[in-house]
Design an enzyme around this catalytic site. Sequence first.
Site, PDB file in Angstrom:
ATOM      1  N   GLY A  73       2.789   8.527   1.507  1.00  0.00           N
ATOM      2  CA  GLY A  73       2.037   9.610   0.916  1.00  0.00           C
ATOM      3  C   GLY A  73       0.746   9.152   0.264  1.00  0.00           C
ATOM      4  CE1 TYR A  74      -0.501   4.254  -1.963  1.00  0.00           C
ATOM      5  CE2 TYR A  74       1.323   4.548  -0.425  1.00  0.00           C
ATOM      6  CZ  TYR A  74       0.809   3.986  -1.578  1.00  0.00           C
ATOM      7  OH  TYR A  74       1.576   3.160  -2.336  1.00  0.00           O
ATOM      8  CG  PHE A 117      -3.475  11.887   7.076  1.00  0.00           C
ATOM      9  CD1 PHE A 117      -4.069  12.406   5.951  1.00  0.00           C
ATOM     10  CD2 PHE A 117      -3.475  12.667   8.229  1.00  0.00           C
ATOM     11  CE1 PHE A 117      -4.653  13.664   5.950  1.00  0.00           C
ATOM     12  CE2 PHE A 117      -4.047  13.924   8.252  1.00  0.00           C
ATOM     13  CZ  PHE A 117      -4.643  14.420   7.108  1.00  0.00           C
ATOM     14  CD  GLU A 118      -0.119   4.548   5.128  1.00  0.00           C
ATOM     15  OE1 GLU A 118       0.996   4.824   5.618  1.00  0.00           O
ATOM     16  OE2 GLU A 118      -0.763   3.528   5.408  1.00  0.00           O
ATOM     17  CB  VAL A 119       2.547  11.288   7.323  1.00  0.00           C
ATOM     18  CG1 VAL A 119       1.239  11.536   8.050  1.00  0.00           C
ATOM     19  CG2 VAL A 119       3.471  10.440   8.179  1.00  0.00           C
TER      20      VAL A 119
END
Length: 797
Positions: A568-569, A648-650
Amino acid sequence: MKKKQKWKRNLMIMTAITGLGFSVLSPSLSMPTNADETDLPLPKEESVSIVQLVVPNDKAKDKLLELGIDLTHRIEENNGQLEVDAVVTPSEIEMLKNYGINVKETLITENEWNARVAERQSAVQLQASLAATEDTLKVLRANHFTNQSDTFLYLEVKSSAGATASTALKATWTENGVEKSATLSRLVDYGEYLYHYLMLPVTAIPESVKIESNLGGAASSAVTEWLGKEPKKPKTNYVTDFVDHYMAPNELYDRAEKLAKEFPKLVEIIKMPNKSNGYRRLAQATIGSTTNTSVVVSSKAWGHEGGNDVSVEFMNPGTPNSPLKLTVDGKKISVDLATNAAGNPTSTAKQVVDVINANVSQLVTATTYRGNSGAGVVSPVTAKLTDNLKAPADVSRDPFTVKAIRIGKNRDGSKPGVLGYAQEHAREWVTPLVTIETAERLLRNYDHDSETKKLVDNLDIFLVPSVNPDGANYSFYDFNNQRRNMTNHCGPTESDPAYRNSWGVDLNRNHTVGSAFDGYIGASTTNCRSDTYAGPSENSEPEARNLVWLADKNPNIKFAMNIHSYGGYFMWSPGAYNANRVTLPRPSAGEESFYWAASDIMLNDIQDHRGTVILPSRTGPIPDVLYSAAGNSADYLWYEKGIYAWNFEVGADLWNKDTKRWQAVGFQPSFAEGHEEAMEFSNGLIGLIKIAYNYAKDHQKPSSKATPGNGKYTGPVEVKIETSEPATVYYTLDGSRPTFQSAKINLSGTREFAETIKINKTATINYFAVDAAGNIEKNYNPLGNGENYNSDTITIK
């Protein structure tokens, strides 16, 4: 800096060095490359798992740095201790206990990975069976109704293949003499497919409607009035949810080709010029049971091209004083070992290696075990060479052509371009789904959603579902934690089959800007088995060169999103720093402001799906919120091509209200969670596309103002230049005309605001502003001779 802050920063640096993923034989526990003469048992392969480690103090932290344990992105601090997610074997867990580093929680095991694979395979089989023939459509309802505000068309249609999310239905009807069309939404309740539906306002009641499926089915129905019923609450006409299982590369690109065939006026497929090395390996065997008696044999041909047919037998000829001898029968290699007077074998591993290389070098190569001198005597044994690849035969072993889905009404380079690319890291299964879901939404909402039509008509959209198809296949079928591609750049001493899960190049460390070859931190140039191995040279890998080629061939690309997982990033450049923590050049204050403003839009769109919030602490330039990533692709796009590039870091951590703790989701969560991540980050990617549209339509010139401005002051003055929108300010203090080569207003510090200009003696500040779309304040031409820039004189008495 406080002690615990240094501790956390050092561990983040170490994380960048060790990278993501792991080898079956841990680097800290495996045999050394140059094994000594000690006759040791060969190390056994161990199961692997992702666990959460508790690191209690500085001493334990230092030991973790020394051991090079493989860490994921996620690092948390709780009550003065660090909690770090790591990829480990049982032996590594036991070793870490000696240093007070213990497992708090196991996040995923190999058994759970196997369950994920079985779940995916079941979905694939269902989709294949349903899509094998033309589907049958049944129109359940085709009604119109008028409520207090408008007239609506309402449809319910059931497809025999509706259980798979890739089945799409399109309705066509005539309204006031004009043909209209729209895509139906698919309704699933508690796992059961119910039907596809459509409800939208119409200006005139159509007499009939025709329904067509992307699988070939078709049906028509008269439209009748719906009487005596309360209308259902209208739902949005925007259609989503087109993925229902994790997709391997062949599925991703098959879906892309089908979209191009179905929407030829809006889609084309771009074939990248640099083929991957292929999902393939040499066939190998380590023959023997100890380090100085073992022989490693590798085929010259790829396993699927004949290497898997090679067998090797070491035999006792059964007679005393026999010489060492080799014979070949087709692809069967027989070695008669030399014997002594008692008839016992006397041939050493080194002698056997030499006789194989001297006689069958066209078929195989042989080495001693990891550089061992091979002084031990070989025992009789038979071995069959194998490439160890487990994918079914329909997964091609040949070099793979990576493709981009290009979407737009005008795909001639005249419109601003947006690039979304996924799965540089093979084990990140959710990320390709974001691109496929986005492609489907753009195309299937085009006919009936004005917002979507506006985006597709005015932009040039490039989506690359899987940058790393070979590694992705290896992750799906062989080793779920594969991060890199499959190209083995190791030499003979590190190329035995027990190291097969440790080969490859980290494609997000193989680029030319801020690379490890230039002294930046976060990748290895020397350890070919490191999970952040940058490769033998910059841009050595065809997969990385494809991205460069795409940017070079399409200079209209102005925005990009690199889609990764998990944690989340939400990040942007600079992405790397050197040993002194000096980063690549920071964006100007105006550019940084644009990154933040655009991010706010995308993060809100992500939140809209299920409330996921990307935390402020995980939003910003890469080294400010994660770690240094030398040679990453987003830095290349920003610094070399001038493309606003995000990462994105999903897979944001999920908050557990009962335990009041954040819980990690992992690289391969259950598909139920992976689906939600794909949906919310597709929202975010479309948010970026909306930003690109606004950029394309932005002709508003920025304005800027100095505070304080013209005037007389009794001492040094801090001048702040504010802008009406995110914009870069260029200025001079020597009375000259400001140009694009003049000084810029930069950030005053890491994660801080724009700097001020300190005036110690009388000076004139000449300045102008330029926004992200290139609009220049007052139409000033920095390359000309005009003087319509801003000018303020600060007089110091």
